[in-house]
Design a protein around this motif. Structure first.
Motif, PDB file in Angstrom:
ATOM      1  N   LEU A 143       0.813  -1.211   0.000  1.00 13.44           N
ATOM      2  CA  LEU A 143       0.000   0.000   0.000  1.00 13.44           C
ATOM      3  C   LEU A 143       0.845   1.260   0.000  1.00 13.44           C
ATOM      4  O   LEU A 143       0.337   2.359   0.005  1.00 13.44           O
ATOM      5  N   SER A 144       2.171   1.114  -0.036  1.00 13.48           N
ATOM      6  CA  SER A 144       3.064   2.259   0.100  1.00 13.48           C
ATOM      7  C   SER A 144       3.087   3.128  -1.147  1.00 13.48           C
ATOM      8  O   SER A 144       3.067   2.629  -2.272  1.00 13.48           O
ATOM      9  N   PRO A 145       3.171   4.470  -0.967  1.00 10.43           N
ATOM     10  CA  PRO A 145       3.363   5.338  -2.126  1.00 10.43           C
ATOM     11  C   PRO A 145       4.690   5.066  -2.830  1.00 10.43           C
ATOM     12  O   PRO A 145       4.904   5.539  -3.935  1.00 10.43           O
ATOM     13  N   ARG A 146       5.616   4.338  -2.198  1.00 15.05           N
ATOM     14  CA  ARG A 146       6.880   3.998  -2.844  1.00 15.05           C
ATOM     15  C   ARG A 146       6.733   2.810  -3.785  1.00 15.05           C
ATOM     16  O   ARG A 146       7.680   2.460  -4.484  1.00 15.05           O
ATOM     17  N   ASP A 147       5.586   2.154  -3.773  1.00 16.89           N
ATOM     18  CA  ASP A 147       5.329   1.064  -4.704  1.00 16.89           C
ATOM     19  C   ASP A 147       5.478   1.604  -6.131  1.00 16.89           C
ATOM     20  O   ASP A 147       4.970   2.677  -6.458  1.00 16.89           O
ATOM     21  N   PRO A 148       6.190   0.903  -7.009  1.00 18.17           N
ATOM     22  CA  PRO A 148       6.387   1.395  -8.376  1.00 18.17           C
ATOM     23  C   PRO A 148       5.088   1.733  -9.096  1.00 18.17           C
ATOM     24  O   PRO A 148       5.081   2.546 -10.024  1.00 18.17           O
ATOM     25  N   ALA A 149       3.984   1.107  -8.686  1.00 16.47           N
ATOM     26  CA  ALA A 149       2.710   1.373  -9.353  1.00 16.47           C
ATOM     27  C   ALA A 149       1.954   2.544  -8.720  1.00 16.47           C
ATOM     28  O   ALA A 149       0.873   2.896  -9.173  1.00 16.47           O
ATOM     29  N   SER A 150       2.511   3.138  -7.676  1.00 10.52           N
ATOM     30  CA  SER A 150       1.804   4.190  -6.969  1.00 10.52           C
ATOM     31  C   SER A 150       1.705   5.466  -7.812  1.00 10.52           C
ATOM     32  O   SER A 150       2.694   5.894  -8.412  1.00 10.52           O
ATOM     33  N   PRO A 151       0.511   6.096  -7.855  1.00  8.47           N
ATOM     34  CA  PRO A 151       0.377   7.373  -8.578  1.00  8.47           C
ATOM     35  C   PRO A 151       1.323   8.445  -8.049  1.00  8.47           C
ATOM     36  O   PRO A 151       1.760   9.312  -8.804  1.00  8.47           O
ATOM     37  N   LEU A 152       1.663   8.379  -6.746  1.00  3.28           N
ATOM     38  CA  LEU A 152       2.538   9.410  -6.183  1.00  3.28           C
ATOM     39  C   LEU A 152       3.960   9.308  -6.716  1.00  3.28           C
ATOM     40  O   LEU A 152       4.718  10.259  -6.651  1.00  3.28           O
ATOM     41  N   LEU A 153       4.345   8.127  -7.221  1.00  2.00           N
ATOM     42  CA  LEU A 153       5.635   8.009  -7.882  1.00  2.00           C
ATOM     43  C   LEU A 153       5.506   8.134  -9.398  1.00  2.00           C
ATOM     44  O   LEU A 153       6.392   8.655 -10.064  1.00  2.00           O
ATOM     45  N   LEU A 154       4.410   7.653  -9.967  1.00  2.00           N
ATOM     46  CA  LEU A 154       4.224   7.743 -11.416  1.00  2.00           C
ATOM     47  C   LEU A 154       3.987   9.182 -11.869  1.00  2.00           C
ATOM     48  O   LEU A 154       4.425   9.587 -12.943  1.00  2.00           O
ATOM     49  N   ARG A 155       3.306   9.965 -11.034  1.00  2.00           N
ATOM     50  CA  ARG A 155       2.984  11.343 -11.414  1.00  2.00           C
ATOM     51  C   ARG A 155       4.163  12.245 -11.084  1.00  2.00           C
ATOM     52  O   ARG A 155       4.556  12.382  -9.932  1.00  2.00           O
ATOM     53  N   ARG A 156       4.748  12.881 -12.113  1.00  2.00           N
ATOM     54  CA  ARG A 156       5.925  13.721 -11.934  1.00  2.00           C
ATOM     55  C   ARG A 156       5.684  15.106 -12.523  1.00  2.00           C
ATOM     56  O   ARG A 156       4.863  15.272 -13.428  1.00  2.00           O
ATOM     57  N   PHE A 157       6.409  16.081 -11.990  1.00  2.00           N
ATOM     58  CA  PHE A 157       6.208  17.475 -12.383  1.00  2.00           C
ATOM     59  C   PHE A 157       7.540  18.123 -12.732  1.00  2.00           C
ATOM     60  O   PHE A 157       8.560  17.860 -12.101  1.00  2.00           O
ATOM     61  N   ASP A 158       7.490  18.993 -13.743  1.00  2.00           N
ATOM     62  CA  ASP A 158       8.668  19.749 -14.178  1.00  2.00           C
ATOM     63  C   ASP A 158       8.644  21.103 -13.475  1.00  2.00           C
ATOM     64  O   ASP A 158       8.176  22.105 -14.024  1.00  2.00           O
ATOM     65  N   CYS A 159       9.119  21.130 -12.246  1.00  2.00           N
ATOM     66  CA  CYS A 159       9.032  22.363 -11.443  1.00  2.00           C
ATOM     67  C   CYS A 159      10.310  22.576 -10.648  1.00  2.00           C
ATOM     68  O   CYS A 159      10.282  23.104  -9.532  1.00  2.00           O
ATOM     69  N   GLY A 160      11.443  22.144 -11.201  1.00  2.00           N
ATOM     70  CA  GLY A 160      12.704  22.226 -10.482  1.00  2.00           C
ATOM     71  C   GLY A 160      13.082  23.627 -10.059  1.00  2.00           C
ATOM     72  O   GLY A 160      13.689  23.822  -8.989  1.00  2.00           O
ATOM     73  N   ASN A 161      12.733  24.631 -10.879  1.00  2.00           N
ATOM     74  CA  ASN A 161      13.080  26.017 -10.511  1.00  2.00           C
ATOM     75  C   ASN A 161      12.367  26.447  -9.243  1.00  2.00           C
ATOM     76  O   ASN A 161      12.958  27.113  -8.370  1.00  2.00           O
ATOM     77  N   ARG A 162      11.092  26.037  -9.076  1.00  2.00           N
ATOM     78  CA  ARG A 162      10.366  26.395  -7.853  1.00  2.00           C
ATOM     79  C   ARG A 162      10.821  25.540  -6.663  1.00  2.00           C
ATOM     80  O   ARG A 162      10.843  26.024  -5.520  1.00  2.00           O
ATOM     81  N   ILE A 163      11.180  24.293  -6.927  1.00  2.00           N
ATOM     82  CA  ILE A 163      11.740  23.452  -5.871  1.00  2.00           C
ATOM     83  C   ILE A 163      13.009  24.095  -5.318  1.00  2.00           C
ATOM     84  O   ILE A 163      13.216  24.191  -4.097  1.00  2.00           O
ATOM     85  N   LYS A 164      13.873  24.554  -6.191  1.00  2.00           N
ATOM     86  CA  LYS A 164      15.124  25.202  -5.781  1.00  2.00           C
ATOM     87  C   LYS A 164      14.842  26.478  -5.004  1.00  2.00           C
ATOM     88  O   LYS A 164      15.470  26.752  -3.970  1.00  2.00           O
TER      89      LYS A 164
END
Length: 379
Positions: A129-150
């Motif tokens: 049930l972990s979000p770290r599961d390869p099938a988890s949407p929280l790992l599959l869904r990615r965002f291009d927001c590195g400038n705001r992360i920084k």
């Protein structure tokens, strides 16, 4: 719960569970406790998985706390149950109130909501049930927001090596690649950064909305102050801007997570027309904040800094560094009456605005025939 509670409540790292030699929680006077060295108080923790007669069980557990060696120092009782909590919570609150203890109930729903945000706990306890599961949407869904992360990381002057340790990110090099825009970031770690610093997840992902959103407290919302206090903040401050008489509550929940709570009213009561009936409610709210947050320090700030706190664009700790020094105007505010005439203007050093504000509270809140004694100066 021993693993989860320190994630929910900053300052709970000193939690001591009552384990026996087999690793099972014992049938002691409480299931765990936390000592708060800053004010020499305790939080007593009651956990129960019982399904039947739970009302009787919880009341019995609360009663047992009075026989603990630190019962006189208990500040709060944290109740953790794996069932919904309905209106019987008032019985639990009353039972705690008889001893002068506050109650913070964690129902099944609240526990579940908090657990879902802790990826490593889900992995350890539930595996698939972990979000770290390869099938988890929280790992599959990615965002291009590195400038705001920084930008969010630099706001708090945190090294990448320390940040990835705080949010359990696997690679420093990969994080640098995210910030440079070479790699997208999983939603799981966006949520973790948001929880760590208070930066908005929506702003990180989409650049939308306020960067550090605040939450307004209105005159009738004592419950919101109770919820803030239930998180056991490290420190709290009330800042006022005397020309507008606007005020904000600034709360430090952890080393890196701060929040600003503007009050949804100004305190220039002498300029109000027709709304004076709100003054007693405001007095009750502010006095509750004084009690629940253990006497927040006062700050007197400039109009430009008040605007900055309310703009929701800077990490609150950055603005706070410009707010000057602690004073006691907020604590002194509730000292409405004095026994001796010589004390009439004892707080005038705070400024004319303070004298006028105290006069307004005196006129609208408390019957002068029943003066309130707050400290030794009034005796």
């Amino acid at each position: 719960m021993s693993d989860l509670l320190p994630r929910i409540y900053p300052g709970f790292n000193s939690l001591e569970p009552s384990f026996n030699f087999m690793g099972k929680t014992t049938k002691g006077k409480c299931d765990a406790h936390v000592y708060h060295s800053q004010d020499d108080t305790y939080t007593a923790i009651i956990c129960t998985t019982q399904q039947s007669e739970i009302h009787k069980k919880v009341l019995g557990d609360i009663a047992k706390l009075s026989s603990t060696k630190f019962s006189s120092k208990i500040r709060r009782v944290l109740l953790c149950v794996n069932t919904p909590i309905k209106d019987e919570v008032e019985d639990y609150r009353t039972a705690c109130g008889l001893h002068g203890w506050e109650l913070d109930p964690l129902s099944l729903e609240r526990i579940t909501r908090h657990t879902l945000g802790e990826a490593d706990l889900l992995l350890n306890y539930f595996g698939e049930l972990s979000p770290r599961d390869p099938a988890s949407p929280l790992l599959l869904r990615r965002f291009d927001c590195g400038n705001r992360i920084k930008e969010a990381r630099q706001d708090i002057s945190l090294q990448i090596s320390r940040l990835i340790e705080q949010i359990d990110f696997p690679s420093e090099r990969e994080w640098k690649a995210i910030e440079s825009g070479e790699v997208e970031i999983a939603e799981l770690y966006i949520n973790a950064l948001s929880a760590l610093t208070g930066v908005s997840g929506a702003w990180l992902k989409h650049g939308a909305g306020a960067k550090y959103p605040s939450e307004v407290i209105y005159d009738h919302q004592v419950s919101k102050v109770e919820a803030i206090a239930a998180e056991a903040p490290l420190a709290s401050y009330i800042a006022i801007e005397p020309s507008s008489m606007d005020a904000v509550l600034i709360v430090q929940f952890s080393e890196l997570r701060w929040r600003v709570f503007p009050f949804g009213f100004s305190l220039d009561f002498w300029d109000w027309i027709g709304d004076q009936h709100h003054i007693p409610t405001i007095f009750k709210l502010l006095k509750s904040a004084d009690r629940l947050l253990k006497h927040p320090y006062g700050r007197v700030i400039s109009p430009s800094l008040m605007k900055e706190f309310r703009a929701e664009e800077k990490h609150p700790s950055i603005s706070f560094k410009k707010s000057g020094y602690n004073n006691y105007w907020f604590d002194d505010l509730f000292d409405l009456y004095h026994r001796y005439p010589i004390a009439k203007d004892k707080y005038r050093h705070h400024g004319e605005w303070f004298v006028k504000l105290q006069n307004e509270f005196r006129n609208y809140q408390i019957d002068s025939s029943a003066p309130e004694i707050r400290d030794a100066d009034d005796v």
